[in-house]
Design an enzyme around this catalytic site. Structure first.
Site, short mmCIF file in Angstrom:
data_model
loop_
_atom_site.label_atom_id
_atom_site.label_comp_id
_atom_site.label_asym_id
_atom_site.label_seq_id
_atom_site.Cartn_x
_atom_site.Cartn_y
_atom_site.Cartn_z
N ASP A 153 0.85 -1.19 0.00
CA ASP A 153 0.00 0.00 0.00
C ASP A 153 0.89 1.24 0.00
O ASP A 153 1.97 1.22 -0.56
CB ASP A 153 -0.93 -0.04 1.23
CG ASP A 153 -2.27 0.63 0.98
OD1 ASP A 153 -2.27 1.84 0.65
OD2 ASP A 153 -3.31 -0.03 1.12
N HIS A 157 -3.75 6.17 3.32
CA HIS A 157 -4.42 4.94 2.87
C HIS A 157 -3.79 3.68 3.46
O HIS A 157 -4.48 2.80 3.98
CB HIS A 157 -4.37 4.91 1.34
CG HIS A 157 -5.25 3.91 0.68
ND1 HIS A 157 -4.87 2.60 0.53
CD2 HIS A 157 -6.46 4.02 0.09
CE1 HIS A 157 -5.84 1.94 -0.12
NE2 HIS A 157 -6.81 2.78 -0.40
N SER A 187 -11.14 -0.76 -0.96
CA SER A 187 -9.88 -0.73 -0.22
C SER A 187 -10.09 -1.01 1.25
O SER A 187 -9.22 -1.51 1.93
CB SER A 187 -9.25 0.67 -0.30
OG SER A 187 -8.47 0.80 -1.44
#
Length: 708
Positions: free
Chosen positions: A88, A164, A494
């Site tokens: 990620d 994220h 996600s």
């Protein structure tokens, strides 16, 4: 770069060398050079590196995970030996979610490293974050130096500047943190699904994009480092490339061969045929809502209250004038264009000091940008008419809220009849226990699988709407008033992917010797297709009907998945047989495996691949399909078959009862499909259920009936 004249020169010019789990390299070359390299006998394959996108608390209570924690303390200690690799945007190691309190030493099997870099030292790894690496050669080769890409904070290290990666990692294995919230919203105890699992961080994503070359390098390292599960909340834009030319599919195959389960998101592309990461050796996760809403209501001057939703912590002290964007167009702009509140479309003299009503033009609109446009013109608030995304929590720079069709009519009636309409937007209140839940998220990508349609995708449904988790405090692009926050609420497949990853980690801790296919089967066959009102799960925003192309096998039940009873297992050779039956050439197979691979004759039909769901994309007349189940219980037992028949098809199962005496026994059964009606180019759906009075083992059925 001068063109490489030979294979050795090409290797010398390489950005990444893949040498741990598979052999290869990535380099900047022209299409002609790629063709030349492909001619070499020692070259397995050459394919272009493409760019992937990132698929942008209470969820664990909603999933009933408390039962696992309360009932099985031994599992939690073994869970601390499970290592989850997260590919990620990196991690913010100082977050409370990554404290290593109570964790034992780093598992001996881990061979990874804590790679230092900008603002990241060895001290940033601990017994929770046991490894961290970063990759940027592929990204910089494609996009240029990081400093020239966007004007934003970034770190040439595993440190996360996007938020994220921190969010997904803490959803999987975040430690227990009391009183976590986003500026007071969704306050409660934040924890990952597997809070005692370890994290190995592989930062391959920058500013929301991840180069194939970097992702493949990260997967190569992760497999070698000894991770048990790999989580990738990223994927290619639709359409999904064929498996042999897609880095995630290739890397995931090598992971599967090495006993590592790969969990990946299905994408946020809304429409049918857009699901990505659809290879059968990948667990593909779609997104759903949970039973929690964030209401930010509108109080009109006539004392009526309209239901709105957003993540809005800002208190409006009094009411303000209300104006429709279409009534405030800038010079030369049509009323319709002004209603979308895009840049330079509104007249500041008309919206100054007012709450502006804006409308969504298309689903992909940047909603936050509209609020910035309103603020730029002097507006103090925004009401956004957005039927499709009204339940997704967005953050805005000024008090703003989203409303759907029900509230629109009342709002418009008020504006038309009131000479000086006024309104006030109230801060968000958190409402828990809402029904129906779960619902399919409006944005979640759908099947069918465009590469191998006999494999039903997505695999599963998991919470992905309005999920609170840890955040990078320097990632302020999309937060309220661009404030620095330690926990943030975001939505996307996600967010659903790490929920599945955590469940896989818990199963691995209970059953350390289970391979990736067994874990996949356990999660899929115990999933449910019912919501909390005991109806079939619907799709947002209007409660439309769903099928396995939306939710796969259904919504995950973590507790049931620990003891599934029966397992549909398959290995690497089964995968290769499946690909052969789908017409894979020896060159393509070599591409995937890295070695010379021949197809075994006779070919196994692809609908006989031992997958936990049953799909036949071209059903011409009657057909027999085979599956094999492995018993994973302790005591002797008998399972009885029941079938939900797809429309226009009769289904027979032989034998209709399966007797098992001990764990590890395998039994093969036959499913006869007897169609009596064409399905007119559409799939029809049903299910096969095996039940022994304790476990219910469910497989969805999807058939495209071409002839009877």
């Amino acid at each position: 770069m001068d063109p490489p004249q030979s294979l050795s020169e090409a290797k010398a010019a390489a950005l990444h060398h893949y040498s741990k789990s598979f052999q290869g390299f990535s380099a900047m070359i022209t299409p002609e050079q790629a063709n030349q390299l492909a001619e070499y006998k020692s070259v397995v394959s050459v394919f272009e590196s493409k760019m992937n996108k990132l698929h942008t608390t209470h969820s664990w209570d909603f999933l009933g995970l408390e039962t696992v924690y309360n009932s099985n303390h031994t599992a939690l200690t073994t869970a601390s030996d499970v290592i989850v690799g997260v590919i990620d945007s990196g991690i913010w190691p100082e977050s409370e979610s990554f404290t290593d309190c109570g964790l034992g030493p780093v598992p001996k099997k881990f061979k990874g490293e804590c790679v230092t870099g900008e603002n990241f030292t060895l001290a940033n790894c601990n017994k929770k974050i046991i490894g961290a690496r970063f990759y940027l050669k592929g990204f910089e080769a494609e996009e240029g130096p990081l400093a020239g890409v966007v004007n934003r904070t970034f770190f040439r290290s595993p440190r996360d500047s996007d938020g994220h990666g921190t969010h997904t990692a803490s959803t999987i294995a975040g430690s227990i943190v009391a009183n976590a919230s986003l500026l007071g919203i969704a306050k409660g105890t934040a924890r990952g699904g597997a809070p005692s699992a370890r994290l190995a961080i592989y930062k391959a994503c920058w500013f929301g994009f991840c180069s194939d070359a970097d992702v493949l390098s990260a997967m190569d390292d992760a497999i070698h480092d000894g991770v048990d599960i790999l989580s990738l909340s990223l994927g290619p834009s639709p359409p999904q490339p064929i498996y042999f030319e897609n880095a995630v599919s290739v890397g995931a195959f090598h992971a599967f061969q090495n006993g590592v389960l790969v969990s990946a998101s299905a994408g946020n592309s809304v429409f049918p045929r857009t699901a990505c990461n659809v290879a059968p050796w990948i667990l593909t996760v779609a997104a759903s809502t949970i039973d929690r809403e964030f209401s930010s209501n509108i109080y009109l001057g006539n004392s009526k209250v309209l239901k709105g939703s957003s993540l809005n912590p800002i208190r409006m002290e009094h009411s303000y004038g209300l104006i429709d964007g279409s009534a405030a167009p800038a010079a030369g702009v049509s009323a319709t264009n002004a209603s979308f509140c895009k840049n330079n479309t509104l007249d500041p003299s008309l919206i100054k000091g007012k709450i502006v009503i804006c409308t969504i033009e298309k689903f992909t609109d940047d909603r936050g940008e509209k609020a910035k446009v309103v603020r730029q013109g002097g507006g103090v608030g925004m009401v956004l008419i957005d039927h499709n995304a009204k339940d997704i929590g967005f953050q805005f720079v000024i008090p703003s809220t989203l409303i759907g069709q029900d509230a629109v009519e009342e709002l418009q009636a008020y504006i038309k009849t009131e000479k000086n309409p006024i309104a006030r937007i109230y801060p968000t209140i958190t409402v828990v226990g809402t029904k129906p839940a779960p619902e399919m998220a409006a944005f979640s990508s759908m099947g069918p699988n465009i590469i191998t349609p006999d494999i039903i995708k997505a695999s599963l449904l998991r919470p992905g709407v309005n999920i609170l988790a840890a955040w990078s405090p320097v990632a302020t692009e999309a937060t309220v008033e661009q404030q620095s926050v330690d926990y943030n609420i975001i939505s996307g497949t996600s967010m659903s992917c790490p929920h599945i990853t955590a469940v896989a980690a818990i199963i691995k801790s209970h059953h350390p010797y289970w391979g990736p296919a067994a874990i996949m089967s356990a999660i899929m066959t115990t999933a449910t297709v019912m919501d909390n009102t005991h109806h079939i799960i619907e799709r947002e925003p209007n409660g439309t009907q769903t099928t396995p192309f939306d939710y796969g096998s259904g919504h995950v039940n973590p507790v049931a998945s620990l003891n599934p009873g029966l397992v549909y297992d398959f290995n690497s050779q089964d995968v290769l047989n499946f690909l052969c039956s789908n017409g894979a050439s020896p060159a393509q197979l070599k591409n995937l495996t890295g070695g010379l691979t021949q197809c075994h004759k006779p070919l196994t039909a692809s609908y006989n691949f031992n997958y936990p769901s049953i799909g036949v994309s071209n059903l011409n007349g009657s057909l027999s399909v085979y599956r094999t189940v492995t018993y994973r219980g302790e005591e002797p037992t008998v399972y009885y078959a029941s079938v939900e028949n797809p429309s226009g098809v009769n289904v027979r199962v032989t034998p209709a009862e399966l007797k098992f005496w001990k764990s590890g026994e395998k039994i093969t059964f036959r499913i006869d499909f007897l169609p009596f009606e064409n399905s007119n180019g559409n799939f029809v759906f049903g299910a096969l259920i095996w039940n022994n009075g304790i476990q219910r083992v469910r497989s969805p059925i999807g058939l495209n009936v071409l002839s009877t």
